[in-house]
Design a protein around this motif. Structure first.
Motif, PDB file in Angstrom:
ATOM      1  N   LEU A 424       0.844  -1.194   0.000  1.00 28.19           N
ATOM      2  CA  LEU A 424       0.000   0.000   0.000  1.00 28.19           C
ATOM      3  C   LEU A 424       0.877   1.241   0.000  1.00 28.19           C
ATOM      4  CD1 LEU A 424      -2.684  -1.033   2.652  1.00 28.19           C
ATOM      5  CD2 LEU A 424      -2.938  -1.056   0.171  1.00 28.19           C
ATOM      6  N   SER A 425       0.354   2.320  -0.531  1.00 27.74           N
ATOM      7  CA  SER A 425       1.113   3.572  -0.569  1.00 27.74           C
ATOM      8  C   SER A 425       0.726   4.432   0.623  1.00 27.74           C
ATOM      9  CB  SER A 425       0.829   4.330  -1.867  1.00 27.74           C
ATOM     10  OG  SER A 425      -0.547   4.662  -1.965  1.00 27.74           O
ATOM     11  N   GLY A 426       1.698   5.192   1.128  1.00 25.23           N
ATOM     12  CA  GLY A 426       1.438   6.070   2.257  1.00 25.23           C
ATOM     13  C   GLY A 426       2.735   6.598   2.840  1.00 25.23           C
ATOM     14  N   ASP A 427       2.625   7.660   3.638  1.00 28.52           N
ATOM     15  CA  ASP A 427       3.787   8.310   4.242  1.00 28.52           C
ATOM     16  C   ASP A 427       4.097   7.661   5.585  1.00 28.52           C
ATOM     17  OD1 ASP A 427       5.773   9.974   5.104  1.00 28.52           O
ATOM     18  OD2 ASP A 427       4.521  11.777   5.236  1.00 28.52           O
ATOM     19  N   LEU A 428       4.730   6.521   5.546  1.00 33.18           N
ATOM     20  CA  LEU A 428       4.974   5.764   6.765  1.00 33.18           C
ATOM     21  C   LEU A 428       5.808   6.572   7.759  1.00 33.18           C
ATOM     22  CD1 LEU A 428       4.725   3.167   8.378  1.00 33.18           C
ATOM     23  CD2 LEU A 428       6.707   2.257   7.129  1.00 33.18           C
ATOM     24  N   ALA A 429       6.873   7.173   7.309  1.00 33.93           N
ATOM     25  CA  ALA A 429       7.733   7.933   8.223  1.00 33.93           C
ATOM     26  C   ALA A 429       6.981   9.131   8.805  1.00 33.93           C
ATOM     27  CB  ALA A 429       8.990   8.404   7.481  1.00 33.93           C
ATOM     28  N   GLY A 430       6.227   9.823   7.957  1.00 29.87           N
ATOM     29  CA  GLY A 430       5.493  10.990   8.434  1.00 29.87           C
ATOM     30  C   GLY A 430       4.411  10.625   9.429  1.00 29.87           C
ATOM     31  N   TRP A 431       3.745   9.500   9.199  1.00 30.76           N
ATOM     32  CA  TRP A 431       2.678   9.081  10.124  1.00 30.76           C
ATOM     33  C   TRP A 431       3.264   8.589  11.438  1.00 30.76           C
ATOM     34  CZ3 TRP A 431      -0.409   5.981   5.901  1.00 30.76           C
ATOM     35  CH2 TRP A 431      -0.992   6.918   5.014  1.00 30.76           C
ATOM     36  N   ARG A 432       4.429   7.959  11.387  1.00 31.24           N
ATOM     37  CA  ARG A 432       5.100   7.587  12.638  1.00 31.24           C
ATOM     38  C   ARG A 432       5.465   8.832  13.436  1.00 31.24           C
ATOM     39  NH1 ARG A 432       9.153   3.092  10.024  1.00 31.24           N
ATOM     40  NH2 ARG A 432       7.879   1.217  10.419  1.00 31.24           N
ATOM     41  N   GLU A 433       5.948   9.832  12.739  1.00 31.14           N
ATOM     42  CA  GLU A 433       6.299  11.077  13.421  1.00 31.14           C
ATOM     43  C   GLU A 433       5.069  11.725  14.053  1.00 31.14           C
ATOM     44  OE1 GLU A 433       8.236  15.452  12.319  1.00 31.14           O
ATOM     45  OE2 GLU A 433       8.462  13.757  10.933  1.00 31.14           O
ATOM     46  N   LEU A 434       3.951  11.723  13.313  1.00 29.96           N
ATOM     47  CA  LEU A 434       2.705  12.265  13.852  1.00 29.96           C
ATOM     48  C   LEU A 434       2.278  11.483  15.087  1.00 29.96           C
ATOM     49  CD1 LEU A 434       0.092  13.985  13.708  1.00 29.96           C
ATOM     50  CD2 LEU A 434      -0.802  12.283  12.089  1.00 29.96           C
ATOM     51  N   ARG A 435       2.323  10.176  15.005  1.00 32.42           N
ATOM     52  CA  ARG A 435       1.938   9.331  16.137  1.00 32.42           C
ATOM     53  C   ARG A 435       2.788   9.641  17.362  1.00 32.42           C
ATOM     54  NH1 ARG A 435       2.761   2.890  15.616  1.00 32.42           N
ATOM     55  NH2 ARG A 435       4.913   3.621  15.488  1.00 32.42           N
ATOM     56  N   ASP A 436       4.089   9.753  17.174  1.00 33.83           N
ATOM     57  CA  ASP A 436       4.981   9.996  18.304  1.00 33.83           C
ATOM     58  C   ASP A 436       4.769  11.387  18.892  1.00 33.83           C
ATOM     59  OD1 ASP A 436       5.970   7.487  17.843  1.00 33.83           O
ATOM     60  OD2 ASP A 436       7.784   8.171  16.805  1.00 33.83           O
ATOM     61  N   GLU A 437       4.531  12.365  18.034  1.00 30.25           N
ATOM     62  CA  GLU A 437       4.340  13.744  18.512  1.00 30.25           C
ATOM     63  C   GLU A 437       3.066  13.851  19.343  1.00 30.25           C
ATOM     64  OE1 GLU A 437       4.111  18.359  16.818  1.00 30.25           O
ATOM     65  OE2 GLU A 437       4.123  16.655  15.418  1.00 30.25           O
ATOM     66  N   VAL A 438       1.990  13.244  18.865  1.00 35.09           N
ATOM     67  CA  VAL A 438       0.731  13.281  19.620  1.00 35.09           C
ATOM     68  C   VAL A 438       0.906  12.588  20.964  1.00 35.09           C
ATOM     69  CG1 VAL A 438      -1.675  12.535  19.655  1.00 35.09           C
ATOM     70  CG2 VAL A 438      -0.681  13.396  17.531  1.00 35.09           C
ATOM     71  N   HIS A 439       1.596  11.462  20.965  1.00 33.33           N
ATOM     72  CA  HIS A 439       1.799  10.715  22.209  1.00 33.33           C
ATOM     73  C   HIS A 439       2.570  11.556  23.220  1.00 33.33           C
ATOM     74  CE1 HIS A 439       2.836   7.353  24.889  1.00 33.33           C
ATOM     75  NE2 HIS A 439       1.894   6.662  24.268  1.00 33.33           N
ATOM     76  N   ARG A 440       3.629  12.195  22.782  1.00 30.95           N
ATOM     77  CA  ARG A 440       4.436  13.021  23.690  1.00 30.95           C
ATOM     78  C   ARG A 440       3.596  14.146  24.274  1.00 30.95           C
ATOM     79  NH1 ARG A 440       8.420  12.380  19.672  1.00 30.95           N
ATOM     80  NH2 ARG A 440       7.849  14.401  18.773  1.00 30.95           N
ATOM     81  N   GLU A 441       2.811  14.826  23.420  1.00 31.67           N
ATOM     82  CA  GLU A 441       2.054  15.971  23.909  1.00 31.67           C
ATOM     83  C   GLU A 441       0.988  15.547  24.913  1.00 31.67           C
ATOM     84  OE1 GLU A 441       0.853  19.340  21.359  1.00 31.67           O
ATOM     85  OE2 GLU A 441      -1.202  18.850  21.998  1.00 31.67           O
ATOM     86  N   VAL A 442       0.282  14.453  24.631  1.00 30.24           N
ATOM     87  CA  VAL A 442      -0.761  13.989  25.560  1.00 30.24           C
ATOM     88  C   VAL A 442      -0.151  13.639  26.912  1.00 30.24           C
ATOM     89  CG1 VAL A 442      -2.432  12.162  26.024  1.00 30.24           C
ATOM     90  CG2 VAL A 442      -2.333  13.211  23.761  1.00 30.24           C
ATOM     91  N   CYS A 443       0.982  12.933  26.902  1.00 34.91           N
ATOM     92  CA  CYS A 443       1.610  12.546  28.155  1.00 34.91           C
ATOM     93  C   CYS A 443       2.156  13.753  28.911  1.00 34.91           C
ATOM     94  CB  CYS A 443       2.723  11.536  27.900  1.00 34.91           C
ATOM     95  SG  CYS A 443       2.120   9.924  27.332  1.00 34.91           S
ATOM     96  N   GLU A 444       2.484  14.809  28.189  1.00 33.70           N
ATOM     97  CA  GLU A 444       3.018  16.016  28.831  1.00 33.70           C
ATOM     98  C   GLU A 444       1.913  16.952  29.309  1.00 33.70           C
ATOM     99  OE1 GLU A 444       5.421  20.084  27.557  1.00 33.70           O
ATOM    100  OE2 GLU A 444       5.630  18.293  26.319  1.00 33.70           O
ATOM    101  N   LYS A 445       0.907  17.194  28.461  1.00 33.59           N
ATOM    102  CA  LYS A 445      -0.097  18.210  28.769  1.00 33.59           C
ATOM    103  C   LYS A 445      -1.411  17.636  29.312  1.00 33.59           C
ATOM    104  CE  LYS A 445       1.569  21.490  25.269  1.00 33.59           C
ATOM    105  NZ  LYS A 445       1.188  22.317  24.094  1.00 33.59           N
ATOM    106  N   GLY A 446      -1.644  16.364  29.082  1.00 32.07           N
ATOM    107  CA  GLY A 446      -2.913  15.774  29.500  1.00 32.07           C
ATOM    108  C   GLY A 446      -2.810  14.915  30.736  1.00 32.07           C
ATOM    109  N   TYR A 447      -1.630  14.907  31.368  1.00 30.74           N
ATOM    110  CA  TYR A 447      -1.394  14.050  32.532  1.00 30.74           C
ATOM    111  C   TYR A 447      -1.035  14.906  33.736  1.00 30.74           C
ATOM    112  CZ  TYR A 447       0.966  10.673  35.577  1.00 30.74           C
ATOM    113  OH  TYR A 447       1.347   9.908  36.651  1.00 30.74           O
ATOM    114  N   ASP A 448      -1.639  14.612  34.878  1.00 30.39           N
ATOM    115  CA  ASP A 448      -1.376  15.315  36.126  1.00 30.39           C
ATOM    116  C   ASP A 448      -0.492  14.422  36.986  1.00 30.39           C
ATOM    117  OD1 ASP A 448      -1.374  16.475  38.639  1.00 30.39           O
ATOM    118  OD2 ASP A 448      -3.518  16.976  38.613  1.00 30.39           O
TER     119      ASP A 448
END
Length: 599
Positions: A424-448
């Motif tokens: 299948l075609s797709g931006d594998l590297a870019g989507w991995r980067e998106l996944r990692d960025e969202v994960h970092r932000e949630v753990c930083e800003k959404g966690y007390d």
């Protein structure tokens, strides 16, 4: 005296549904579709807003007993009277050209006098039709609507107080069948059905369908009842599943949280598909997947949180001032303005659903991957924006943690698909980067870290029961201390009577509405799932036992449960029966007992 929501039972033909009370009265029915105007609206008003009661002449209260015929949607309601016993069997056979409501009265012992009172009120209880006789029928006509009433054998009917009445006797072994058929008033009367053949076929068809269920563990009857309910809430022509067949049943008695749920929500999609597939209903799962793909087709920026039965996008909300609402809970609303909201979580739901469909071997459709790629490209920037969140709060947009987690799910499922299917075609590297960025932000800003819990939104102290889904969707493993801490915090801060509220309604800043609501049943099932995933299976099983005990006498659940109504007793609240609650029951049963209960 208003009935309780749990006093009702459901019948339907997979295009619409009716609610039948313990007193033998059909108090809610929209024709010809789930989202059409009601012709019986007593549920939200009074007798003059439309209903049809068949019961012993002198019976003022509820029946003696009632039950569905085993593994069917055919309802038997029975009365024991000084003169004898009688049964009323209610069903809506799968339609050919027109919807039929069939009510068969059968004498069980002695000789009982019964009374039928039919008040048709089209346009949600507002329009009294003109009545006439034709070919042995009572015919009601008003504007676009027409309904024909007949009985076999014929019984005498008369008009009184803008209603159609009949009084008749049945002795042991005798029966009288009534059939009410709707059709557009400009068309000729549709062909007549044989009510007794319809009953026989309905019982046979439902039992054959129920027999396909692969689950055979504890509470199998309730699991099958939940699956039958989901099937009954499916709009057969398209495969869409409505959240409930009702509108405006209150989340607080006398309150304003009264919404129209006769539409199809994307938030339910993955859990619905998972329940159908795991229970053995691949055909229904595929129909739901296909409905989803058609509904969301178009510009990714225009993805909605809900759609109509066939994927309609415009569901304008308005009020019906002539209906006082259930237990005086006004306003009564038609349509749902939440359709205009931005909820980022639905992108994750769609991606997760389609990934599950692909893994489960549903028939491939090559164009689906192109649509998924477009959704991911839209999320690259859109995920940074605030939204209204899973629960459609009307208090303004926020950075809801659950929404961001579901963005992570969207990226994660896309990455996994490409890793498993590199052709299948797709931006594998870019989507991995998106996944990692969202994960970092949630753990930083959404966690007390001080309270060791994720929060409802970035920077807030409020909690949200949707956080219980974090381990289920794979955002963090179940044994992560942050997951365990979140489960404990939600249980402590949102728990009530062993159940869970979806969020705190103590502050209007959360959802912009006054008043409160009951505990949310699907969230309580999520708590059971989370406890099981974190190794507390005994507690999960105890909670599951508590939850299944809240179903009414015929196995149905509303959206919410009020733990104490002021008298020390609990009661169901919200639209009924609620697909989300029954999906929760099925999925939790499968999670707890799936291995031992797989047939």
């Amino acid at each position: 005296m208003w009935p309780r929501i749990e006093d009702y039972a459901l019948i339907g033909d997979q295009q619409t549904a009716a609610l039948v009370g313990r007193d033998g009265s059909v108090d809610w029915l929209c024709l010809p579709r789930f989202d059409s105007a009601a012709c019986f609206a007593r549920l939200l008003g009074d007798e003059d807003n439309g209903h049809w009661r068949i019961a012993p002449k002198d019976a003022d209260g509820p029946c003696t007993r009632r039950a569905y015929r085993h593994d069917t949607l055919v309802l038997d309601t029975e009365w024991d009277t000084p003169e004898g016993s009688v049964r009323v069997t209610d069903l809506m056979p799968q339609r050919d050209r027109a919807p039929d409501l069939v009510r068969i009265v059968e004498g069980l012992s002695g000789r009982v006098t019964l009374r039928s009172t039919l008040r048709l009120r089209f346009d949600h209880g507002a329009v009294v039709p003109w009545m006439r006789r034709s070919d042995g029928h009572r015919v009601a006509v008003a504007g676009p609507d027409s309904a024909w009433l007949r009985s076999e054998p014929p019984v005498r009917t008369w008009g009184e107080d803008f209603g159609t009445h009949a009084e008749f006797e049945v002795a042991e072994g005798e029966s009288v069948a009534f059939v009410l058929t709707w059709h557009p008033s400009h068309e000729p009367r549709p062909p007549l059905i044989d009510p007794y053949e319809a009953l026989e076929h309905s019982v046979t068809d439902w039992r054959a369908w129920a027999a396909r269920c692969r689950y055979s563990g504890p509470h199998r009857d309730l699991v099958v009842r939940s699956l039958i309910t989901l099937k009954a809430l499916t709009y057969a022509p398209t495969g869409g599943i409505v959240a409930a067949p009702t509108t405006s049943l209150p989340e607080e008695l006398g309150g304003v949280r009264n919404w129209d749920y006769r539409y199809c929500w994307l938030r339910d999609s993955t859990l619905t598909l998972g329940a159908l597939l795991a229970a053995g209903y691949q055909e229904e799962a595929e129909a739901w997947r296909d409905w989803l793909v058609r509904a969301v087709a178009g510009n990714p920026a225009d993805l909605q949180i809900m759609y109509g039965l066939a994927g309609e996008r415009r569901l304008p909300e308005y009020e019906l001032p002539w209906l006082p609402g259930f237990a005086g809970s006004a306003p009564v609303r038609i349509g749902n303005d939440a359709v205009l909201q931005r909820q980022l979580d639905v992108y994750g739901e769609v991606m997760d659903t389609l990934a599950l469909a692909r893994r489960s071997g549903l028939s491939p459709k090559p164009h689906i991957w192109s649509m998924q790629r477009a959704l991911l490209e839209f999320l690259r920037e859109a995920w940074r924006e605030p939204d209204e969140g899973l629960w459609e709060v009307r208090g303004g947009r926020r950075h809801f943690v659950h929404s961001k987690v579901m963005v992570w799910v969207a990226a994660d499922r896309a990455v996994r698909t490409l890793e498993e299917e590199p052709e299948l075609s797709g931006d594998l590297a870019g989507w991995r980067e998106l996944r990692d960025e969202v994960h970092r932000e949630v753990c930083e800003k959404g966690y007390d870290p001080r309270r060791n819990t994720f929060t409802q939104s970035y920077g807030s102290r409020e909690l949200d029961a949707a956080l219980l889904l974090i381990p289920r969707v794979g955002f963090l493993p179940p044994d992560d201390p942050r997951v365990v801490g979140t489960i404990d915090a939600v249980r402590a801060e949102l728990g009530e009577g062993g159940l869970v509220c979806r969020y705190s309604t103590d502050t209007a800043a959360v959802d912009g509405l006054p008043g409160g609501e009951g505990t949310f049943l699907v969230c309580s099932f999520w708590l059971a799932d989370a406890l099981h995933m974190t190794g507390r299976t005994k507690e999960a099983e105890e909670l599951f036992e508590h939850l299944v005990g809240l179903a009414n006498d015929v196995g149905l659940l509303a959206e919410e449960y009020l733990v104490d109504d002021g008298t020390g007793a609990g009661r169901q609240l919200g639209n009924f029966p609620q697909a989300f609650s029954h999906i929760g029951l099925v999925n939790t049963a499968l999670a707890l007992y799936g291995d031992e209960g797989a047939g």
